[in-house]
Scaffold this motif. Structure first.
Motif, PDB file in Angstrom:
ATOM      1  N   GLY A 136       0.811  -1.212   0.000  1.00 63.88           N
ATOM      2  CA  GLY A 136       0.000   0.000   0.000  1.00 63.88           C
ATOM      3  C   GLY A 136       0.839   1.253   0.000  1.00 63.88           C
ATOM      4  N   LEU A 137       1.896   1.252   0.801  1.00 70.51           N
ATOM      5  CA  LEU A 137       2.747   2.431   0.895  1.00 70.51           C
ATOM      6  C   LEU A 137       3.439   2.704  -0.436  1.00 70.51           C
ATOM      7  CD1 LEU A 137       3.818   4.594   2.819  1.00 70.51           C
ATOM      8  CD2 LEU A 137       5.715   3.063   3.365  1.00 70.51           C
ATOM      9  N   PHE A 138       3.876   1.654  -1.106  1.00 71.37           N
ATOM     10  CA  PHE A 138       4.505   1.828  -2.411  1.00 71.37           C
ATOM     11  C   PHE A 138       3.515   2.415  -3.407  1.00 71.37           C
ATOM     12  CE2 PHE A 138       5.874   0.296  -6.596  1.00 71.37           C
ATOM     13  CZ  PHE A 138       7.186   0.733  -6.621  1.00 71.37           C
ATOM     14  N   ALA A 139       2.284   1.928  -3.383  1.00 73.83           N
ATOM     15  CA  ALA A 139       1.268   2.463  -4.292  1.00 73.83           C
ATOM     16  C   ALA A 139       1.010   3.936  -4.031  1.00 73.83           C
ATOM     17  CB  ALA A 139      -0.036   1.665  -4.161  1.00 73.83           C
ATOM     18  N   VAL A 140       0.997   4.328  -2.748  1.00 73.48           N
ATOM     19  CA  VAL A 140       0.833   5.746  -2.414  1.00 73.48           C
ATOM     20  C   VAL A 140       1.980   6.561  -2.988  1.00 73.48           C
ATOM     21  CG1 VAL A 140       0.774   7.433  -0.540  1.00 73.48           C
ATOM     22  CG2 VAL A 140      -0.523   5.313  -0.343  1.00 73.48           C
ATOM     23  N   GLY A 141       3.208   6.059  -2.816  1.00 74.47           N
ATOM     24  CA  GLY A 141       4.369   6.782  -3.323  1.00 74.47           C
ATOM     25  C   GLY A 141       4.343   6.936  -4.824  1.00 74.47           C
ATOM     26  N   VAL A 142       3.902   5.873  -5.523  1.00 79.74           N
ATOM     27  CA  VAL A 142       3.841   5.930  -6.990  1.00 79.74           C
ATOM     28  C   VAL A 142       2.764   6.907  -7.442  1.00 79.74           C
ATOM     29  CG1 VAL A 142       3.268   4.605  -9.055  1.00 79.74           C
ATOM     30  CG2 VAL A 142       4.772   3.616  -7.325  1.00 79.74           C
ATOM     31  N   ARG A 143       1.579   6.791  -6.887  1.00 81.45           N
ATOM     32  CA  ARG A 143       0.443   7.575  -7.367  1.00 81.45           C
ATOM     33  C   ARG A 143       0.529   9.041  -6.979  1.00 81.45           C
ATOM     34  NH1 ARG A 143      -4.478   3.187  -6.265  1.00 81.45           N
ATOM     35  NH2 ARG A 143      -3.337   1.408  -7.141  1.00 81.45           N
ATOM     36  N   SER A 144       1.203   9.315  -5.881  1.00 82.61           N
ATOM     37  CA  SER A 144       1.331  10.710  -5.446  1.00 82.61           C
ATOM     38  C   SER A 144       2.533  11.403  -6.074  1.00 82.61           C
ATOM     39  CB  SER A 144       1.457  10.775  -3.920  1.00 82.61           C
ATOM     40  OG  SER A 144       2.680  10.169  -3.486  1.00 82.61           O
ATOM     41  N   GLY A 145       3.403  10.623  -6.756  1.00 81.15           N
ATOM     42  CA  GLY A 145       4.602  11.207  -7.325  1.00 81.15           C
ATOM     43  C   GLY A 145       5.642  11.580  -6.295  1.00 81.15           C
ATOM     44  N   TYR A 146       5.585  10.938  -5.120  1.00 81.94           N
ATOM     45  CA  TYR A 146       6.537  11.259  -4.053  1.00 81.94           C
ATOM     46  C   TYR A 146       7.968  10.989  -4.505  1.00 81.94           C
ATOM     47  CZ  TYR A 146       8.140  11.648   0.813  1.00 81.94           C
ATOM     48  OH  TYR A 146       8.762  12.040   1.977  1.00 81.94           O
ATOM     49  N   PHE A 147       8.148   9.928  -5.312  1.00 83.64           N
ATOM     50  CA  PHE A 147       9.425   9.645  -5.935  1.00 83.64           C
ATOM     51  C   PHE A 147       9.233   9.555  -7.439  1.00 83.64           C
ATOM     52  CE2 PHE A 147      10.120   7.719  -1.682  1.00 83.64           C
ATOM     53  CZ  PHE A 147      11.158   8.551  -1.286  1.00 83.64           C
ATOM     54  N   PRO A 148      10.268   9.832  -8.234  1.00 82.88           N
ATOM     55  CA  PRO A 148      10.121   9.817  -9.691  1.00 82.88           C
ATOM     56  C   PRO A 148       9.868   8.412 -10.217  1.00 82.88           C
ATOM     57  CG  PRO A 148      12.421  10.133  -9.076  1.00 82.88           C
ATOM     58  CD  PRO A 148      11.626  10.249  -7.809  1.00 82.88           C
ATOM     59  N   PRO A 149       9.118   8.284 -11.320  1.00 78.88           N
ATOM     60  CA  PRO A 149       8.821   6.957 -11.876  1.00 78.88           C
ATOM     61  C   PRO A 149      10.056   6.138 -12.201  1.00 78.88           C
ATOM     62  CG  PRO A 149       7.415   8.636 -12.870  1.00 78.88           C
ATOM     63  CD  PRO A 149       8.421   9.366 -12.040  1.00 78.88           C
ATOM     64  N   ALA A 150      11.143   6.785 -12.610  1.00 79.62           N
ATOM     65  CA  ALA A 150      12.364   6.041 -12.959  1.00 79.62           C
ATOM     66  C   ALA A 150      12.888   5.245 -11.773  1.00 79.62           C
ATOM     67  CB  ALA A 150      13.434   7.006 -13.462  1.00 79.62           C
ATOM     68  N   LEU A 151      12.648   5.724 -10.563  1.00 83.62           N
ATOM     69  CA  LEU A 151      13.098   5.015  -9.367  1.00 83.62           C
ATOM     70  C   LEU A 151      12.073   3.968  -8.928  1.00 83.62           C
ATOM     71  CD1 LEU A 151      15.386   4.824  -7.313  1.00 83.62           C
ATOM     72  CD2 LEU A 151      14.186   6.515  -5.916  1.00 83.62           C
ATOM     73  N   THR A 152      10.799   4.341  -8.928  1.00 76.77           N
ATOM     74  CA  THR A 152       9.779   3.378  -8.500  1.00 76.77           C
ATOM     75  C   THR A 152       9.655   2.223  -9.495  1.00 76.77           C
ATOM     76  OG1 THR A 152       8.045   4.749  -9.520  1.00 76.77           O
ATOM     77  CG2 THR A 152       8.475   5.074  -7.180  1.00 76.77           C
ATOM     78  N   ASP A 153       9.967   2.461 -10.771  1.00 73.31           N
ATOM     79  CA  ASP A 153       9.929   1.367 -11.745  1.00 73.31           C
ATOM     80  C   ASP A 153      10.950   0.284 -11.408  1.00 73.31           C
ATOM     81  OD1 ASP A 153       7.923   2.614 -13.119  1.00 73.31           O
ATOM     82  OD2 ASP A 153       9.193   3.335 -14.760  1.00 73.31           O
ATOM     83  N   ILE A 154      12.054   0.670 -10.797  1.00 74.60           N
ATOM     84  CA  ILE A 154      13.072  -0.311 -10.402  1.00 74.60           C
ATOM     85  C   ILE A 154      12.558  -1.211  -9.296  1.00 74.60           C
ATOM     86  CG2 ILE A 154      15.334  -0.563  -9.293  1.00 74.60           C
ATOM     87  CD1 ILE A 154      16.193   1.997 -10.758  1.00 74.60           C
ATOM     88  N   PHE A 155      11.775  -0.632  -8.378  1.00 76.92           N
ATOM     89  CA  PHE A 155      11.383  -1.377  -7.183  1.00 76.92           C
ATOM     90  C   PHE A 155      10.054  -2.097  -7.313  1.00 76.92           C
ATOM     91  CE2 PHE A 155      14.764   1.171  -5.467  1.00 76.92           C
ATOM     92  CZ  PHE A 155      15.362   0.298  -4.578  1.00 76.92           C
ATOM     93  N   ASP A 156       9.283  -1.814  -8.350  1.00 75.99           N
ATOM     94  CA  ASP A 156       8.022  -2.532  -8.506  1.00 75.99           C
ATOM     95  C   ASP A 156       8.232  -4.042  -8.649  1.00 75.99           C
ATOM     96  OD1 ASP A 156       4.959  -2.229  -9.064  1.00 75.99           O
ATOM     97  OD2 ASP A 156       5.712  -3.551 -10.643  1.00 75.99           O
ATOM     98  N   PRO A 157       9.150  -4.510  -9.511  1.00 77.02           N
ATOM     99  CA  PRO A 157       9.351  -5.963  -9.583  1.00 77.02           C
ATOM    100  C   PRO A 157       9.924  -6.570  -8.308  1.00 77.02           C
ATOM    101  CG  PRO A 157      10.958  -4.801 -10.953  1.00 77.02           C
ATOM    102  CD  PRO A 157       9.949  -3.793 -10.531  1.00 77.02           C
ATOM    103  N   ILE A 158      10.615  -5.763  -7.522  1.00 80.90           N
ATOM    104  CA  ILE A 158      11.151  -6.273  -6.254  1.00 80.90           C
ATOM    105  C   ILE A 158      10.009  -6.517  -5.280  1.00 80.90           C
ATOM    106  CG2 ILE A 158      12.641  -5.729  -4.285  1.00 80.90           C
ATOM    107  CD1 ILE A 158      14.394  -4.152  -6.262  1.00 80.90           C
TER     108      ILE A 158
END
Length: 287
Positions: A136-158
Motif C-alpha cells: 500500500g505504501l509503495f502504491a501511495v508513493g507511486v500515485r502521489s509522485g513522491y518519488f520519480p517513476p524512474a526510481l519506482t519502476d526499479i522497485f516494482d518488480p522487487i
C-alpha cells in the motif's frame, strides 16, 4: 482443498509457481536514475535504510541455509532460489545506498541459523506482515509522485518478488504441517502461533516507539500521511487492494496469507470513512 494441501500435487503447484515466475536480472545491471534535489532529500530522509540493509542480508543467509539442508530436491531448489532473490535484494539496497550517498551503519556478517526450518517460518510470516503495508505504501508513493517513476519502476518488480515469497511461505508452511504426524500437529500449531504472536508484539512495540518515524514499522504506519492526504481507512483499503492485486497473478488454487488481510477487512468495518471524505480521496486511489 483440505485433502489437496500436503499432497504431491500441492507441492508441485507452489514450487513450480515460484520457480516459473522468477525474473532473472543482475543488480549491477540496474541503471540508477539521476534525482533532483528534492527527491534526493526525501530518499535520504527515509528512516529505514539501516534496518532494511541489515534485515535483507540476514534474511538471505537464513533462507540460503535452509536451501542447503532441505532434503526434498524440489523444495530445496525453490527455497534456494528464494535465498538467491533475498541476496539480490540485499545487493540492490547496498548499491542504492552507495549510489545516492545514504549512510548505513556497519554490521557483523549474519550467522547461519541453528534451526533453519523454524527460522524460515518466522522470517516468512514476518514478510507477510511487512509486505501487506509495504504494498500500500509503495502504491501511495507511486500515485502521489513522491518519488520519480524512474526510481519506482526499479522497485516494482522487487515488491512483486515479495508477493511471490509470501505466497510460497504460506503454502510451504501448510504443506509442512500436513506432513507432520497427526499427534505432533498440536505442538506444531502452538509453536507457529507463538512465532506469529511474537512477530505481532515486536511490530507493535516498534511501531509504538518509533519516535517521529525512527523505525521501519513506524515509518510504514505514519508516512502515508506525508505522501498524500489519504485517511487511515483509505490507506488500509489501498493495502488490501494492492495485496489482492499482486497475489492474484498466481495459481488460484494456492493458499493466500490469512492473517493480515482478513484483520484489515475486519478493521474496515469499524473505521470511519465514506461520504465526502471518500470522494475527495478517490483521485489518489484511482490515479
Amino acid at each position: 482443498m483440505a485433502t489437496w494441501i500436503g499432497s504431491e500435487e500441492h507441492k508441485l503447484a507452489f514450487c513450480r509457481s515460484f520457480l516459473e515466475t522468477h525474473q532473472p536480472f543482475e543488480p549491477d545491471a540496474i541503471h540508477w536514475p539521476d534525482l533532483d534535489d528534492a527527491s534526493l532529500v526525501r530518499l535520504r530522509a527515509l528512516p529505514i535504510w539501516n534496518e532494511a540493509v541489515r534485515t535483507e542480508a540476514s534474511t538471505a543467509v537464513e533462507v540460503q541455509t535452509l536451501g542447503r539442508v532441505e532434503p526434498d530436491p524440489l523444495l530445496a531448489r525453490a527455497i534456494s532460489l528464494q535465498g538467491y532473490e533475498e541476496g539480490r535484494h540485499a545487493a540492490i539496497l547496498a548499491l542504492l545506498t552507495r549510489h545516492y550517498g545514504i549512510p548505513v551503519d556497519a554490521f557483523d556478517t549474519p550467522l547461519p541459523p541453528s534451526n533453519p526450518v523454524w527460522t524460515f517460518l518466522r522470517t516468512g510470516y514476518g514478510e507477510c506482515l511487512d509486505s501487506f503495508f509495504a504494498f500500500g505504501l509503495f502504491a501511495v508513493g507511486v500515485r502521489s509522485g513522491y518519488f520519480p517513476p524512474a526510481l519506482t519502476d526499479i522497485f516494482d518488480p522487487i515488491l512483486q518478488e515479495e508477493a511471490r515469497h509470501i505466497l510460497f511461505i504460506v503454502n510451504w508452511a501448510a504443506y509442512l504441517r500436513a506432513k507432520t504426524p497427526f499427534p505432533l500437529r498440536p505442538a506444531f500449531d502452538a509453536r507457529r502461533a507463538w512465532a506469529i504472536v511474537g512477530l505481532l508484539v515486536d511490530h507493535a512495540r516498534q511501531a509504538a516507539s518509533f519516535g517521529g518515524g525512527q523505525s521501519q514499522e513506524g515509518f510504514t504506519m505514519a508516512s502515508h500521511a506525508e505522501m498524500s492526504d489519504l485517511s487511515p481507512r483509505s490507506f488500509l483499503e489501498l493495502c488490501v487492494q494492492e495485496n489482492d492485486r499482486r497475489l492474484a497473478l498466481y495459481d488460484p488454487r494456492l493458499l493466500r496469507p490469512r492473517l493480515v488481510a482478513p484483520l484489515a477487512r475486519l478493521a474496515l468495518r469499524v473505521l470511519p470513512g465514506g461520504g465526502a471524505t471518500a470522494r475527495r480521496e478517490t483521485r489518489i486511489r484511482d490515479a
